[in-house]
Design a protein around this motif. Sequence first.
Motif, PDB file in Angstrom:
ATOM      1  N   MET A   1       1.063  -1.060  -0.066  1.00 56.62           N
ATOM      2  CA  MET A   1       0.147  -0.017  -0.057  1.00 56.62           C
ATOM      3  C   MET A   1       0.636   1.206   0.086  1.00 56.62           C
ATOM      4  O   MET A   1       1.830   1.201   0.877  1.00 56.62           O
ATOM      5  N   ARG A   2       0.475   2.074  -0.828  1.00 56.20           N
ATOM      6  CA  ARG A   2       1.321   3.257  -0.748  1.00 56.20           C
ATOM      7  C   ARG A   2       0.266   4.598  -0.887  1.00 56.20           C
ATOM      8  O   ARG A   2      -0.494   4.769  -1.558  1.00 56.20           O
ATOM      9  N   PHE A   3       0.826   5.503  -0.033  1.00 52.08           N
ATOM     10  CA  PHE A   3       0.103   6.832  -0.030  1.00 52.08           C
ATOM     11  C   PHE A   3       1.105   7.911  -0.275  1.00 52.08           C
ATOM     12  O   PHE A   3       2.226   8.046   0.261  1.00 52.08           O
ATOM     13  N   GLU A   4       0.644   8.874  -0.967  1.00 52.74           N
ATOM     14  CA  GLU A   4       1.803   9.953  -1.364  1.00 52.74           C
ATOM     15  C   GLU A   4       0.955  11.076  -1.781  1.00 52.74           C
ATOM     16  O   GLU A   4      -0.046  11.254  -2.264  1.00 52.74           O
ATOM     17  N   THR A   5       1.779  12.507  -1.494  1.00 53.55           N
ATOM     18  CA  THR A   5       1.160  13.605  -1.619  1.00 53.55           C
ATOM     19  C   THR A   5       2.249  14.638  -1.894  1.00 53.55           C
ATOM     20  O   THR A   5       3.522  14.317  -1.390  1.00 53.55           O
ATOM     21  N   GLY A   6       2.257  15.516  -2.884  1.00 49.22           N
ATOM     22  CA  GLY A   6       3.152  16.514  -3.319  1.00 49.22           C
ATOM     23  C   GLY A   6       2.763  17.793  -2.862  1.00 49.22           C
ATOM     24  O   GLY A   6       1.392  18.174  -2.978  1.00 49.22           O
ATOM     25  N   VAL A   7       3.669  18.876  -2.871  1.00 47.47           N
ATOM     26  CA  VAL A   7       3.367  20.063  -2.629  1.00 47.47           C
ATOM     27  C   VAL A   7       4.480  21.019  -2.921  1.00 47.47           C
ATOM     28  O   VAL A   7       5.714  20.597  -2.902  1.00 47.47           O
ATOM     29  N   ASP A   8       4.007  22.331  -3.605  1.00 44.83           N
ATOM     30  CA  ASP A   8       4.904  23.129  -4.208  1.00 44.83           C
ATOM     31  C   ASP A   8       5.226  24.184  -2.725  1.00 44.83           C
ATOM     32  O   ASP A   8       4.095  24.905  -2.268  1.00 44.83           O
ATOM     33  N   ILE A   9       6.519  24.530  -2.411  1.00 46.45           N
ATOM     34  CA  ILE A   9       6.741  25.259  -1.286  1.00 46.45           C
ATOM     35  C   ILE A   9       7.562  26.366  -2.266  1.00 46.45           C
ATOM     36  O   ILE A   9       8.494  26.506  -2.649  1.00 46.45           O
ATOM     37  N   ASP A  10       7.126  27.828  -1.693  1.00 45.51           N
ATOM     38  CA  ASP A  10       7.620  29.072  -2.049  1.00 45.51           C
ATOM     39  C   ASP A  10       8.943  29.405  -1.116  1.00 45.51           C
ATOM     40  O   ASP A  10       8.640  30.568  -0.319  1.00 45.51           O
ATOM     41  N   ALA A  11       9.915  28.717  -0.777  1.00 47.83           N
ATOM     42  CA  ALA A  11      10.912  28.884   0.214  1.00 47.83           C
ATOM     43  C   ALA A  11      12.099  28.403  -0.473  1.00 47.83           C
ATOM     44  O   ALA A  11      11.872  27.486  -1.445  1.00 47.83           O
ATOM     45  N   SER A  12      13.351  28.891   0.050  1.00 45.48           N
ATOM     46  CA  SER A  12      14.575  28.232  -0.375  1.00 45.48           C
ATOM     47  C   SER A  12      14.412  26.635  -0.159  1.00 45.48           C
ATOM     48  O   SER A  12      14.143  26.328   0.945  1.00 45.48           O
ATOM     49  N   ALA A  13      15.475  26.101  -1.032  1.00 48.08           N
ATOM     50  CA  ALA A  13      15.777  24.673  -0.591  1.00 48.08           C
ATOM     51  C   ALA A  13      16.199  24.374   0.630  1.00 48.08           C
ATOM     52  O   ALA A  13      16.003  23.506   1.381  1.00 48.08           O
ATOM     53  N   ASP A  14      17.280  25.250   1.305  1.00 44.83           N
ATOM     54  CA  ASP A  14      17.814  25.066   2.375  1.00 44.83           C
ATOM     55  C   ASP A  14      16.768  25.265   3.539  1.00 44.83           C
ATOM     56  O   ASP A  14      16.777  24.673   4.531  1.00 44.83           O
ATOM     57  N   ARG A  15      16.015  26.299   3.497  1.00 44.70           N
ATOM     58  CA  ARG A  15      14.930  26.520   4.529  1.00 44.70           C
ATOM     59  C   ARG A  15      14.039  25.426   4.654  1.00 44.70           C
ATOM     60  O   ARG A  15      13.741  24.706   5.730  1.00 44.70           O
ATOM     61  N   VAL A  16      13.438  24.759   3.523  1.00 41.72           N
ATOM     62  CA  VAL A  16      12.634  23.766   3.410  1.00 41.72           C
ATOM     63  C   VAL A  16      13.463  22.458   4.121  1.00 41.72           C
ATOM     64  O   VAL A  16      12.718  21.637   4.799  1.00 41.72           O
ATOM     65  N   TRP A  17      14.673  22.233   3.703  1.00 42.80           N
ATOM     66  CA  TRP A  17      15.291  20.975   4.116  1.00 42.80           C
ATOM     67  C   TRP A  17      15.565  21.190   5.766  1.00 42.80           C
ATOM     68  O   TRP A  17      15.414  20.298   6.310  1.00 42.80           O
ATOM     69  N   ARG A  18      15.813  22.339   6.170  1.00 41.84           N
ATOM     70  CA  ARG A  18      15.854  22.569   7.581  1.00 41.84           C
ATOM     71  C   ARG A  18      14.828  22.157   8.353  1.00 41.84           C
ATOM     72  O   ARG A  18      14.696  21.585   9.501  1.00 41.84           O
ATOM     73  N   VAL A  19      13.589  22.542   7.947  1.00 49.83           N
ATOM     74  CA  VAL A  19      12.392  22.432   8.573  1.00 49.83           C
ATOM     75  C   VAL A  19      11.964  20.688   8.506  1.00 49.83           C
ATOM     76  O   VAL A  19      11.635  20.219   9.494  1.00 49.83           O
ATOM     77  N   MET A  20      12.043  20.314   7.244  1.00 50.55           N
ATOM     78  CA  MET A  20      11.850  19.302   7.291  1.00 50.55           C
ATOM     79  C   MET A  20      12.529  18.010   7.939  1.00 50.55           C
ATOM     80  O   MET A  20      12.135  17.099   8.486  1.00 50.55           O
ATOM     81  N   THR A  21      14.026  18.507   8.154  1.00 51.99           N
ATOM     82  CA  THR A  21      14.754  17.472   8.775  1.00 51.99           C
ATOM     83  C   THR A  21      14.516  17.949  10.291  1.00 51.99           C
ATOM     84  O   THR A  21      15.445  17.092  11.155  1.00 51.99           O
ATOM     85  N   ASP A  22      14.282  18.853  10.771  1.00 53.34           N
ATOM     86  CA  ASP A  22      14.000  19.095  12.317  1.00 53.34           C
ATOM     87  C   ASP A  22      12.834  18.485  12.885  1.00 53.34           C
ATOM     88  O   ASP A  22      11.958  19.210  13.309  1.00 53.34           O
TER      89      ASP A  22
END
Length: 142
Positions: A1-22
């Motif tokens: 079973m797979r559930f997946e969703t995507g989203v476009d974020i208007d922010a820098s890749a560095d910022r998104v990576w910091r939030v996503m990995t914190d």
Amino acid sequence: MRFETGVDIDASADRVWRVMTDVVRWPEFTPTMTTVEPLGDGPLSLGGRFRIKQPGLPPMVWQVNEFTDGRSFAWQATGGGVTTIGTHVLAPREGGVSVLLGIDQSGPLAPLMSLLVGGRTRRYVRTEAESLKRRCESGEDV
């Protein structure tokens, strides 16, 4: 079973990576996480383990089994006859990034779990993507 969703974020890749990995701060901005407790030292990295409590679900221990700095990570939890893998992928795009979140469930009881909590899982993955977008675009310190 797979559930997946995507989203476009208007922010820098560095910022998104910091939030996503914190991950320990996720409960601050997404209602699908009650607590995320590290079971070791240091930031999210390959082999890292975290105890996660989500509303309506038993606590589970997740271990990072894939990690590409600045790009993606995946972690895995096993319980109740089901192995669950959560994937988090960041892809740069003009003006920001696209993020793809996924949950893969396998094992002898995965079809039953999908029937019982599949709707909740889909909602949680979508809510997490939307919450990540709001947090990254908010301008709040991360």
